[in-house]
Write a protein that holds these residues in place. Structure first.
Motif, short mmCIF file in Angstrom:
data_model
loop_
_atom_site.label_atom_id
_atom_site.label_comp_id
_atom_site.label_asym_id
_atom_site.label_seq_id
_atom_site.Cartn_x
_atom_site.Cartn_y
_atom_site.Cartn_z
N SER A 17 0.79 -1.22 0.00
CA SER A 17 0.00 0.00 0.00
C SER A 17 0.82 1.28 0.00
N CYS A 21 -0.14 5.49 -1.07
CA CYS A 21 -0.60 6.29 0.06
C CYS A 21 0.27 7.53 0.24
N PRO A 44 -3.36 9.91 4.23
CA PRO A 44 -2.83 8.55 4.36
C PRO A 44 -1.34 8.50 4.65
N THR A 205 -10.19 -0.09 0.69
CA THR A 205 -9.15 -0.54 -0.25
C THR A 205 -8.63 0.57 -1.14
N THR A 207 -6.60 3.73 -1.88
CA THR A 207 -5.44 4.33 -1.22
C THR A 207 -4.93 5.59 -1.93
N SER A 208 -5.64 6.05 -2.95
CA SER A 208 -5.25 7.28 -3.63
C SER A 208 -6.46 7.84 -4.36
N CYS A 239 -8.77 2.77 6.28
CA CYS A 239 -8.05 2.74 5.01
C CYS A 239 -6.92 1.72 5.08
N ASP A 240 -6.61 1.11 3.95
CA ASP A 240 -5.54 0.12 3.89
C ASP A 240 -4.16 0.74 3.80
N CYS A 241 -4.06 2.04 3.98
CA CYS A 241 -2.76 2.71 3.96
C CYS A 241 -2.04 2.46 5.28
#
Length: 327
Positions: A17, A21, A44, A205, A207-208, A239-241
């Protein structure tokens, strides 16, 4: 072995990730009744960011000329910042009706007395970090239009961008499609409104941000939809960051039992309030993700297939991970 698997899961999550991020993006969109309008931005990164370098623009009804508002303030690492429409006059009516503050006054039918109640779930005002755009300019003078931007007066058919200020003015995120008027709102494949009278939350999922104008804007791809005037998730974002300084394996402060489990419910106890949790399989696929109402103890359904899974919870201080085994 258990701690090795958890550490491996953390390392893989970080490596997968970190590449994306790197900049701010929209994490929540509030298009509620009347002047209940707000946008949440998520940071993030592991750095505090000065928001004066960013702006929000609204492209109204398929237009290509934006109304732009420069932001101010700072957004802390792995945190959110909420921008709201500045309508706070409790006596305002019509277009000047106040953003909801959670208070409701009614007249008792028996005593005739006015009674005021408060419901925190209906309090949007207290969740706003920056109020903007108190005046809606209806004229055509470009200088006045620039002085009184209308970026937060969006409806379901307005595209919204998050941009850098000055220089190239690069777009770092976009909701909708600039230059397209979808009618009342952008919809899902079945024609249900998503960007009108709804709250949208960015999927964990993502992340941007969206940096280019899409060929087609399908809100279901990156967003989850909640009912109109839902504000309870503002102020935090899942968030997955993941970051090495933010993701912490802390077996002393998170207690998971029974573990191993035989496909029965699993109890999670944490030393602070849990905001959300996720379960991933060994392939990194999220099989369960849910927001919870800031409880220290929750009970969740166990996966129904035997194997090793990775549980992560988010609380006020970050993300904690634990391996769970289903026998």
């Amino acid at each position: 072995m258990k701690h090795f698997l958890t550490s491996l899961f953390i390392l893989l999550s970080v490596n997968l990730s970190q590449a994306q991020c790197t900049d701010l993006f929209f994490s929540e969109y509030i298009e509620g009744w009347s002047n209940n309008k707000a946008l949440e931005i998520y940071n993030p990164t592991n750095q505090s960011i000065d928001l004066s370098a960013y702006s929000i623009s609204r492209y109204s009804n398929g237009g290509t000329s934006p109304s732009t508002t420069q932001l101010s303030g700072f957004i802390e690492p792995f945190s959110t910042f909420v921008i709201g429409l500045d309508k706070r006059d409790p006596n305002g009516e019509g277009y000047e009706a106040p953003m909801w503050d959670g208070y409701y006054t009614y007249t008792d039918s028996i005593t005739g007395e006015d009674i005021t109640t408060y419901n925190s779930e209906n309090d949007l005002q207290s969740k706003i970090d920056l109020f903007v755009n108190p005046i809606y300019y209806f004229g055509t003078n470009p200088d006045s239009a620039a002085a009184f931007p209308t970026s937060l007066y969006f409806n379901g058919n307005d595209a919204i961008t998050l941009e850098m200020v000055g220089g190239t003015g690069a777009v770092i995120d976009l909701i909708g499609k600039v230059g397209e008027d979808p009618g009342a709102a952008w919809t899902d494949d079945e024609g249900n409104y998503w960007t009108k009278d709804h709250t949208l939350i960015r999927k964990s999922t993502i992340t941007s941000g969206v940096t280019g104008n899409p060929i087609t804007f399908n809100p279901t791809t990156e967003w989850d939809s909640l009912s109109v005037n839902t504000f309870i998730n503002l102020g935090f974002h899942d968030c997955d960051c993941f970051n090495n300084n933010h993701l912490v394996e802390n077996t002393k402060s998170i207690n998971v039992f029974p573990n191993p489990s035989t496909m029965q419910n699993i109890t999670i106890k944490n030393n602070t309030a849990i905001q959300s949790y996720s379960i991933q399989n060994k392939l990194g696929q999220i099989i369960l993700h849910k927001y919870v109402n800031n409880l220290n103890t929750i009970e969740i359904p166990a996966p129904n297939i035997k194997g090793i899974y990775f549980l992560s919870i988010k609380d006020l201080y970050g993300i904690k991970a634990e391996t769970i085994i289903i026998q």
